[in-house]
Design an enzyme around this catalytic site. Structure first.
Site, mmCIF file in Angstrom:
data_model
loop_
_atom_site.group_PDB
_atom_site.id
_atom_site.type_symbol
_atom_site.label_atom_id
_atom_site.label_comp_id
_atom_site.label_asym_id
_atom_site.label_seq_id
_atom_site.Cartn_x
_atom_site.Cartn_y
_atom_site.Cartn_z
ATOM 1 N N LYS A 228 0.847 -1.213 0.000
ATOM 2 C CA LYS A 228 0.000 0.000 0.000
ATOM 3 C C LYS A 228 0.867 1.241 0.000
ATOM 4 O O LYS A 228 2.049 1.209 0.386
ATOM 5 C CB LYS A 228 -0.937 0.010 1.213
ATOM 6 C CG LYS A 228 -0.255 -0.068 2.600
ATOM 7 C CD LYS A 228 0.159 1.248 3.193
ATOM 8 C CE LYS A 228 0.803 1.083 4.571
ATOM 9 N NZ LYS A 228 1.653 2.202 4.988
ATOM 10 N N ASP B 268 -2.347 -1.678 10.433
ATOM 11 C CA ASP B 268 -2.540 -1.596 8.983
ATOM 12 C C ASP B 268 -3.100 -2.887 8.392
ATOM 13 O O ASP B 268 -3.376 -2.943 7.185
ATOM 14 C CB ASP B 268 -1.208 -1.297 8.282
ATOM 15 C CG ASP B 268 -0.772 0.147 8.465
ATOM 16 O OD1 ASP B 268 -1.585 0.966 8.943
ATOM 17 O OD2 ASP B 268 0.387 0.454 8.135
ATOM 18 N N GLY C 209 4.240 -4.189 3.841
ATOM 19 C CA GLY C 209 4.548 -5.558 3.402
ATOM 20 C C GLY C 209 4.179 -6.607 4.448
ATOM 21 O O GLY C 209 3.519 -7.607 4.135
ATOM 22 N N GLY C 210 4.568 -6.379 5.690
ATOM 23 C CA GLY C 210 4.261 -7.339 6.756
ATOM 24 C C GLY C 210 2.761 -7.475 6.951
ATOM 25 O O GLY C 210 2.239 -8.583 7.141
ATOM 26 N N SER C 211 2.056 -6.346 6.880
ATOM 27 C CA SER C 211 0.595 -6.364 7.039
ATOM 28 C C SER C 211 -0.053 -7.141 5.902
ATOM 29 O O SER C 211 -1.003 -7.904 6.112
ATOM 30 C CB SER C 211 0.045 -4.940 7.053
ATOM 31 O OG SER C 211 0.638 -4.204 8.089
ATOM 32 N N ALA C 212 0.455 -6.943 4.681
ATOM 33 C CA ALA C 212 -0.091 -7.653 3.515
ATOM 34 C C ALA C 212 0.081 -9.162 3.695
ATOM 35 O O ALA C 212 -0.837 -9.948 3.402
ATOM 36 C CB ALA C 212 0.617 -7.188 2.247
ATOM 37 N N ALA D 238 9.586 0.037 5.216
ATOM 38 C CA ALA D 238 9.568 1.023 4.147
ATOM 39 C C ALA D 238 8.325 1.902 4.200
ATOM 40 O O ALA D 238 8.246 2.915 3.518
ATOM 41 C CB ALA D 238 9.619 0.312 2.802
ATOM 42 N N GLY D 239 7.306 1.479 4.979
ATOM 43 C CA GLY D 239 6.025 2.185 4.965
ATOM 44 C C GLY D 239 5.116 1.675 3.856
ATOM 45 O O GLY D 239 4.104 2.293 3.535
ATOM 46 N N LEU D 240 5.481 0.521 3.283
ATOM 47 C CA LEU D 240 4.704 -0.031 2.174
ATOM 48 C C LEU D 240 3.746 -1.141 2.623
ATOM 49 O O LEU D 240 3.045 -1.733 1.798
ATOM 50 C CB LEU D 240 5.656 -0.577 1.096
ATOM 51 C CG LEU D 240 6.469 0.493 0.352
ATOM 52 C CD1 LEU D 240 7.612 -0.136 -0.440
ATOM 53 C CD2 LEU D 240 5.565 1.298 -0.592
HETATM 54 O O1 C5P Z 1 -0.170 -1.585 15.182
HETATM 55 P P1 C5P Z 1 1.257 -1.779 14.841
HETATM 56 O O2 C5P Z 1 1.850 -3.006 15.491
HETATM 57 O O3 C5P Z 1 1.546 -1.739 13.382
HETATM 58 O O4 C5P Z 1 2.015 -0.534 15.443
HETATM 59 C C1 C5P Z 1 3.409 -0.486 15.656
HETATM 60 C C2 C5P Z 1 3.687 0.594 16.662
HETATM 61 O O5 C5P Z 1 3.350 1.869 16.111
HETATM 62 C C3 C5P Z 1 2.837 0.481 17.918
HETATM 63 O O6 C5P Z 1 3.506 -0.250 18.897
HETATM 64 C C4 C5P Z 1 2.648 1.912 18.357
HETATM 65 O O7 C5P Z 1 3.757 2.314 19.100
HETATM 66 C C5 C5P Z 1 2.687 2.681 17.070
HETATM 67 N N1 C5P Z 1 1.369 3.070 16.564
HETATM 68 C C6 C5P Z 1 0.694 4.131 17.163
HETATM 69 N N2 C5P Z 1 -0.529 4.535 16.671
HETATM 70 C C7 C5P Z 1 -1.083 3.916 15.605
HETATM 71 C C8 C5P Z 1 -0.411 2.840 14.971
HETATM 72 C C9 C5P Z 1 0.808 2.441 15.484
HETATM 73 O O8 C5P Z 1 1.176 4.715 18.128
HETATM 74 N N3 C5P Z 1 -2.255 4.355 15.128
#
Ligand code: C5P
Length: 362
Positions: A23, A167, A132-135, A128-130
């Site tokens: 994404k 994500d 990938g892991g979520s996909a 990368a912000g893309l």
């Molecule tokens: O949800 P995810 O595991 O991808 O998030 C990684 C880290 O990014 C979380 O541990 C949190 O510190 C931060 N995060 C956040 N607010 C969000 C999404 C992620 O603070 N909306």
């Protein structure tokens, strides 16, 4: 229910193959920190044609994951040396891998018997912000449900996905959507027209958790937050173009610290080759720019000055494509997870892959 009986009910007894798409965040405004430690945000998500492939086959017990890395970047002399061509940070292959976490979660929640042999071909750069892991995690949820013939509601899949990451819900639903809350409150929006983009991948990477912490330290989440929310409301009614979505900006661009100069240099070089609105996706470090209509990718790539890996992508109307693998037969039954596939994206993806293969990847 016995392992065999469960498998008989499944629609993909031979296995399931999923093309799991990356994404872009066309715009991303981070808001204040919440009491649960996450941040409220508002973002415009867009699925793109760059994808990982997950192949899931039934196994009597336990989950086994194999990961291979493929370089899907545009072959260029500047990046042909071993060091530059390396595909960035390797993802963990142990229990912390998101695919294995997803598989274990699905098994316990939905009570599946047996395990799975999982092969993941990584093309989406990590950190990368893309997405990938979520996909990959979303693909594992969908593939295992299909393998076991389990019908799940959208709400069920999204709730499970959110346990794996903020994500992952979008990685299930895909297309073009405005995300609110942690990113899981999704509203599908209309992409006015499909677009092509060039994604540039620096050699440095960003830790998402640290990037959020830097936003807190600078109190950027409080700056203009209500205006950003209003802006997102307009986006819903207007229909989306990358230019319009960019009104949200990307808060993460402001907290790059020592990397700010690298980012600004990359943005300027992308702009200099004629790409529109170069912007960071997610918490970075990838930066993308929209290719103007009628200009071939080749011309943009030829103009680019720098050693960053470049990925030619197109907007996609769905998060993934699933294929059923028949027992003892060729893969069959190509299906869209979402019916609104943008015309030409499959053909486009295939041509990128073939070219990359000629470029001599693993
Ligand atoms: O949800 P995810 O595991 O991808 O998030 C990684 C880290 O990014 C979380 O541990 C949190 O510190 C931060 N995060 C956040 N607010 C969000 C999404 C992620 O603070 N909306």
């Amino acid at each position: 229910m016995s392992d065999l009986a469960t498998r008989r009910r499944g629609t993909g007894r031979g296995g399931v193959r999923v093309e799991a798409r990356a994404k872009l965040n066309l715009g991303l405004a981070v808001g204040p920190k919440r009491s649960d430690g996450y941040h409220d945000l508002v973002t415009v998500f867009q699925s793109i044609t760059l994808s990982d492939t997950l192949v899931v086959k039934p196994r009597r017990r336990g989950f086994r994951l194999r990961v291979r890395h493929e370089d899907a970047s545009w072959p260029r002399p500047e990046t042909s040396s071993g060091a530059a061509r390396a595909t960035g940070p390797r993802i963990p292959v142990g229990p912390s891998n998101l695919v294995l976490r997803a598989a274990r979660l699905v098994k316990t929640r939905w009570g599946f018997a047996g395990g799975a042999d999982i092969t993941l071909t990584k093309r989406i750069p990590a950190q990368a912000g893309l997405g990938g892991g979520s996909a990959d995690a979303a693909a594992a949820i969908v593939a295992l449900a299909k393998l076991h013939g389990r019908r799940t509601s959208r709400a069920e899949r999204i709730a499970l996905a959110l346990e794996l990451g903020s994500d992952v819900p979008f990685a299930i639903t895909g297309g073009t959507a405005i995300g609110r809350g942690r990113g899981e409150r999704l509203r599908r929006v209309r992409l006015v027209r499909p677009f092509r983009a060039l994604v540039a991948m620096p050699r440095w990477h960003v830790s998402t958790a640290q990037a959020f912490a830097r936003i807190d330290a600078r109190k950027y989440g409080l700056t203009g937050w209500s205006a950003k929310l209003r802006s997102a409301q307009h986006l819903e009614s207007e229909g989306i173009t990358p230019g319009v979505a960019l009104r949200l900006g990307n808060t993460f661009e402001r907290v790059l610290g020592a990397r700010s100069r690298d980012f600004e240099s990359l943005r300027a070089r992308l702009e200099a080759c004629g790409l529109e609105h170069p912007t960071m996706t997610g918490s970075g470090s990838a930066v993308f720019g929209v290719v103007p209509a009628g200009i071939p990718f080749e011309r943009m790539v030829a103009r680019f000055e720098g050693a960053e890996r470049l990925y030619a992508v197109k907007s996609a109307a769905s998060a993934m494509r699933t294929t059923t693998i028949r027992v003892g037969g060729p893969e069959a039954g190509m299906q869209n997870a979402q019916p609104r596939e943008s015309a030409g994206s499959t053909r486009f993806r295939a041509s990128v892959r073939n070219r990359s293969r000629r470029g001599g990847r693993a």
